[in-house]
Scaffold this active site. Structure first.
Site, PDB file in Angstrom:
ATOM      1  N   LYS A 265     -13.327  -5.896  -5.251  1.00  0.00           N
ATOM      2  CA  LYS A 265     -14.319  -4.639  -5.317  1.00  0.00           C
ATOM      3  C   LYS A 265     -13.483  -3.989  -5.378  1.00  0.00           C
ATOM      4  O   LYS A 265     -14.432  -2.498  -5.464  1.00  0.00           O
ATOM      5  CB  LYS A 265     -15.229  -4.957  -3.736  1.00  0.00           C
TER       6      LYS A 265
ATOM      7  N   LYS B  33       0.849  -1.206  -0.023  1.00  0.00           N
ATOM      8  CA  LYS B  33       0.141  -0.176   0.198  1.00  0.00           C
ATOM      9  C   LYS B  33       0.867   1.244  -0.090  1.00  0.00           C
ATOM     10  O   LYS B  33       0.415   2.788  -0.430  1.00  0.00           O
ATOM     11  CB  LYS B  33      -0.755   0.221   1.119  1.00  0.00           C
TER      12      LYS B  33
ATOM     13  N   LYS C 200      -7.937 -12.053  -8.579  1.00  0.00           N
ATOM     14  CA  LYS C 200      -9.346 -12.741  -7.672  1.00  0.00           C
ATOM     15  C   LYS C 200     -10.159 -11.727  -7.948  1.00  0.00           C
ATOM     16  O   LYS C 200      -9.551 -10.409  -8.292  1.00  0.00           O
ATOM     17  CB  LYS C 200      -8.877 -12.230  -6.389  1.00  0.00           C
TER      18      LYS C 200
END
Ligand code: TRP
Length: 332
Positions: free
Chosen positions: A201, A116, A198
């Site tokens: 969202k 991140k 994967k």
């Protein structure tokens, strides 16, 4: 939460995007089952969401929407405790005390923090670094036995266990050391545009995902556009990640095995198969979407449920926190 003899299971979900097919089949469906088997606690991790830049109005809207989506997916506030993390101040309070029992060295080794930091290089804030300790607080606050976690959160759960064990050694037995929970149903659903990753969202490509808030036409269109492989056989095979993903989706939605699905569509083309999968998903999501809209249209009722959930969570959290404060030497 009445039955204290039951094990405590807990999970949080960040309010980004919406509940995708991947979340639904991979996580939320299991939560629905967990609320039958365990004393379950589910919350919207809105404080975790603050670690990346976000429009305030968008965060608020997404948080409300997520709450409605969980209810629409069958998370039942009569069976589980459901609430907004930020409504239960004990999360932040325990985080501070855990911070003082966590080493900067171990925190800087967290792979998600490193990822991140690279992704948000202009905003490497303290919260981003402290994210796993807030997560540890979430879990330890409720004497949680079981935490259903995906691969990406395993390291955070390991850290939580390390912190709990360290705290218990230093101050005496205080926290239950949580275990990862690997659910029985666990379909891994991949992106419709890149079947090697994967379904996420937060994928910026809307065509890569379908979610429970999408209408039927959108869902079918996204499946029509799904990336497939060369050849024309409808079989699960390593060199056919696109078709394999679609077979797994159809199987999970229809409660069939992938082998059944291969048989059902033997000899058919990719085109008609993609439409069949899209229609099956759309049909399964239709009642969820209707419920979602209904919940979201009654904000007062939604907030009342959230308030009750927070009250129950807060009551439990206080029990742990009282013990913790005493252990570390804060004046009562
Ligand atoms: N970090 C988790 C995620 O992004 C969400 C989360 C926050 C969580 N607190 C938690 C999950 C506690 C399990 C337990 O998926």
């Amino acid at each position: 939460m009445e039955d204290i003899s039951k094990k405590i299971a807990l999970s949080g979900i960040q309010p980004t995007g919406s509940v995708t097919l991947g979340n639904y089949l991979g996580a939320v469906q299991n939560w629905r089952k967990m609320q039958e088997d365990f004393s379950s606690i589910f919350f919207i991790a809105d404080m975790h969401a603050l670690t990346v830049k976000r429009e305030p109005a968008d965060l608020r809207q997404a948080s409300m929407s997520f709450f409605a989506q969980l209810l629409a997916c069958g998370i039942d506030p009569e069976k589980a405790i459901v609430y907004f993390q930020s409504h239960v101040h004990q999360h932040a309070e325990l985080q501070w005390i855990l911070n003082c029992n966590t080493y900067v060295g171990e925190i800087s080794r967290m792979t998600q923090f490193k990822d991140k930091s690279a992704k948000h290089a202009d905003n490497i804030n303290m919260g981003l670094m402290d994210y796993p300790v807030l997560m540890a607080a979430d879990i330890l606050l409720f004497q949680t036995d079981l935490v259903p976690v995906g691969q990406d959160q395993k390291q955070h759960l390991e850290l939580t266990r390390d912190i709990a064990i360290r705290f218990n050694n230093r101050y005496g037995d205080t926290f239950k050391v949580p275990e990862p929970y690997i659910p029985e149903l666990g379909a891994k659903i991949c992106s419709l545009q890149d079947p090697l990753v994967k379904m996420s969202k937060s994928d910026p490509d809307p065509n890569a995902i379908v979610s429970i808030v999408d209408d039927e036409a959108t869902i079918v269109r996204r499946f029509k556009r799904a990336v497939t492989d060369s050849g024309n056989e409808i079989v699960v095979r390593e060199d056919k990640p696109g078709i394999s993903n679609l077979i797994n989706i159809y199987a999970a939605i229809e409660g069939k095995t992938p082998a059944d699905v291969e048989k059902e569509f033997a000899g058919q083309g990719y085109g008609s198969f993609k439409i069949a999968v899209g229609e099956a998903v759309a049909a399964a999501f239709k009642p969820l979407r209707d419920d979602y809209v209904r919940y979201l249209n009654d904000k007062a009722a939604l907030m009342e449920l959230a308030k009750k959930g927070a009250e129950k969570a807060s009551w439990l959290a206080t029990k742990t926190l009282r013990k913790v404060r005493k252990r570390v030497g804060l004046v009562e």
